[in-house]
Design an enzyme around this catalytic site. Structure first.
Site, PDB file in Angstrom:
ATOM      1  CG  ASP A   1      -0.094  -3.988   2.629  1.00 38.97           C
ATOM      2  OD1 ASP A   1       0.166  -3.531   1.497  1.00 38.97           O
ATOM      3  OD2 ASP A   1      -0.271  -3.281   3.630  1.00 38.97           O
TER       4      ASP A   1
ATOM      5  CG  HIS B   1      -0.379   0.295   2.521  1.00 40.21           C
ATOM      6  ND1 HIS B   1      -0.093  -0.679   3.449  1.00 40.21           N
ATOM      7  CD2 HIS B   1      -0.023   1.463   3.095  1.00 40.21           C
ATOM      8  CE1 HIS B   1       0.404  -0.130   4.540  1.00 40.21           C
ATOM      9  NE2 HIS B   1       0.456   1.173   4.350  1.00 40.21           N
TER      10      HIS B   1
ATOM     11  CB  SER C   1       3.112   1.570   6.226  1.00 36.85           C
ATOM     12  OG  SER C   1       1.951   1.748   6.983  1.00 36.85           O
TER      13      SER C   1
END
Length: 497
Positions: free
Chosen positions: A156, A126, A230
């Site tokens: 992911d 992402h 992230s």
């Protein structure tokens, strides 16, 4: 802590100097390790790995927004001239009839880490999804353009490649299965675009399912993780990566001490495939499954409740020729125990495509072994539907009360009314007693009872006959295989009143 609190409480009633002495004495009762915020070698680990942790900068070209129209004001309003001038300036043009749709670039930032000195970088999917340009920024400020080798939406994860004139500092993975609850961990990343930031905490939980995908198995940590972290690494105290920081739970967007990382064991398998194939090739069994509840386990004579209940079989999948059927409970796959439903998709996906594996099932209370040669999962595959060979429906519609359900034989009128697919055979639910257990199970009119206790049905009388037989056998629940009008299959356990 109790001693410290007591000393300070009593000290409130004494002169200030006495209070300070009392508090100091209470603090001296604690050993140095008890007051420490963490292990002494956190700084050593951070210094060792910081150069392998990178910031990921992405940019994307998007269409510009249309200019906002000038508000309509009453004629002669004192604000008319002001608003007209303001909106002209926002457009940058005197002609307020021409909207500004000039493309603009949108940037975002995340984290990542180097796993190969040649320039292989790992991050979250992402972070780089839909990006036109990806730049990797190193701890010393070096900026290198990155190529996306491959990415996987289900876990992911994404793999990038950069070209450097010199070997890069890289980190290695550790076995996340060996991580213990309460073990100290270190997160390094780029929160809120601040650059390399080190936080520490413990492993709060393992095997977390947060319903973000089919293979959820996260490590939970209270190490501070925020937006921008992230794709960054979660280290153990040896400086090895045990997870990839991916998600947080937060009402405000900031850390509240609940962060999640993809375990290294899952990440390594995905990264290896992305590097080799530029995609992930997962094993496929061709079954639809559901959780084995206590009621279902009792109906199937499985103690304790465990495994994955097969609710449907894909006609073109590997499970069908292997002899696996709807109603079977898979309790072991390729030598690995299936403790609960969500274990099976992850284990099957991690198994090599084309491998012949042994599957242990429970069928009608007895264990059986099946041999299955795995196919390859097609991410675009249609939902699995069970094929049934029920007897033709009765011509005459008969409504009867049973299990809190109003039932009818299948008719053309009912198919048309509830839009039931032609492939679905069985007994139609036409009504549900609101006070019954069936209502709590969210059954609906238009659903079709395909089978009870793996015996296929064609008429309401078959339902009553089967329920009577279960009562006589001392059963407390009846296990129904139910099809929705769209063809999705699920098992429902209903108490026999």
């Amino acid at each position: 802590m109790v001693r410290l609190f007591t000393a300070l409480t009593h000290a409130i009633q004494r002169p200030v100097s006495v209070a300070i002495v009392a508090a100091a004495l209470a603090l001296s009762a604690f050993s140095a390790p008890a007051l420490a915020r963490g292990p002494e070698n956190i700084a050593d680990v951070a210094e060792k790995v910081i150069d392998a942790v990178v910031n990921i900068s992405t940019s994307q070209k998007v269409e510009g927004r249309s200019a906002a129209p000038t508000p309509q004001l009453p004629p002669g309003s004192p604000f008319e001239e002001f608003f007209e001038e303001f909106f002209k300036n926002r457009r940058g043009q005197g002609d307020d009839q021409t909207p500004n749709r000039t493309p603009r670039r949108v940037s975002s930032l995340g984290s990542g880490f180097v796993v190969d000195p040649s320039g292989i970088v790992v991050t979250n999917n992402h972070v780089i999804a839909d990006a036109d340009e990806v730049t990797v920024i190193f701890n010393d400020g070096t900026r290198l353009k990155a190529e996306v080798i491959g990415r996987d939406q289900k876990t992911d994860l994404a793999v990038l490649r950069v070209k450097s004139d010199k070997p890069l500092k890289a980190v290695k993975f550790a076995d996340s299965d060996k991580v213990r609850l309460g073990e100290w961990v270190i997160a390094i990343g780029n929160p809120f675009s601040l650059g390399g930031t080190v936080t520490a905490g413990i492993v709060s939980a393992r095997n977390r399912d947060i319903n973000s995908g089919p293979y959820d198995n996260y490590i939970q940590t209270d190490a501070s993780i925020n937006r921008g972290n992230s794709g960054g690494p979660l280290f153990n105290l040896d400086g090895d990566v045990i997870g990839v920081n991916t998600a947080i739970i937060s009402p405000s967007g900031g850390s509240i001490g609940i962060g999640f990382a993809v375990p290294s064991k899952i990440a390594m398998a995905v990264i290896d495939q992305l590097r080799e194939h530029k995609e992930v090739r997962r094993g496929w069994l061709g079954v639809k499954i559901q959780q084995v509840t206590d009621e279902i386990a009792e109906s199937l004579n499985i103690k304790p409740a465990r495994g994955a209940l097969v609710a449907g079989i894909d006609d073109k999948g590997p499970a069908k020729p292997a002899g696996i059927e709807a109603g079977d409970v898979i309790i072991k796959f390729d030598g690995k125990d299936i403790k609960e439903m969500r274990d099976l998709p992850r284990i099957v996906a991690d198994t090599q495509v084309g491998k012949a594996v042994e599957v242990l099932i429970v069928r009608k209370g007895k264990e059986e072994k099946k041999s299955v040669t795995l196919g390859r999962l097609d991410d675009e595959a249609k939902p699995v539907k069970a094929s049934t060979n029920a007897a033709p429906p009765e011509e005459k519609s008969v409504v009867q009360k049973s299990l809190g359900l109003q039932l009818s034989g299948m008719t053309d009128d009912l198919r048309k009314k509830y839009k039931i697919k032609d492939s679905i055979k069985g007994v139609v639910i036409t009504g549900i007693d609101a006070a019954s257990a069936a209502a709590d199970k969210r059954l609906a009119a238009g659903s079709v009872i395909v089978a009870i206790e793996q015996e296929q049905l064609s008429a309401p009388a078959d339902v009553q006959r089967k329920v009577d037989a279960l009562k006589k056998a001392g059963k407390k629940t009846a296990l129904l295989l139910v099809a929705t009008a769209e063809g999705d299959m699920l098992f429902v356990a209903l108490p026999i009143n």
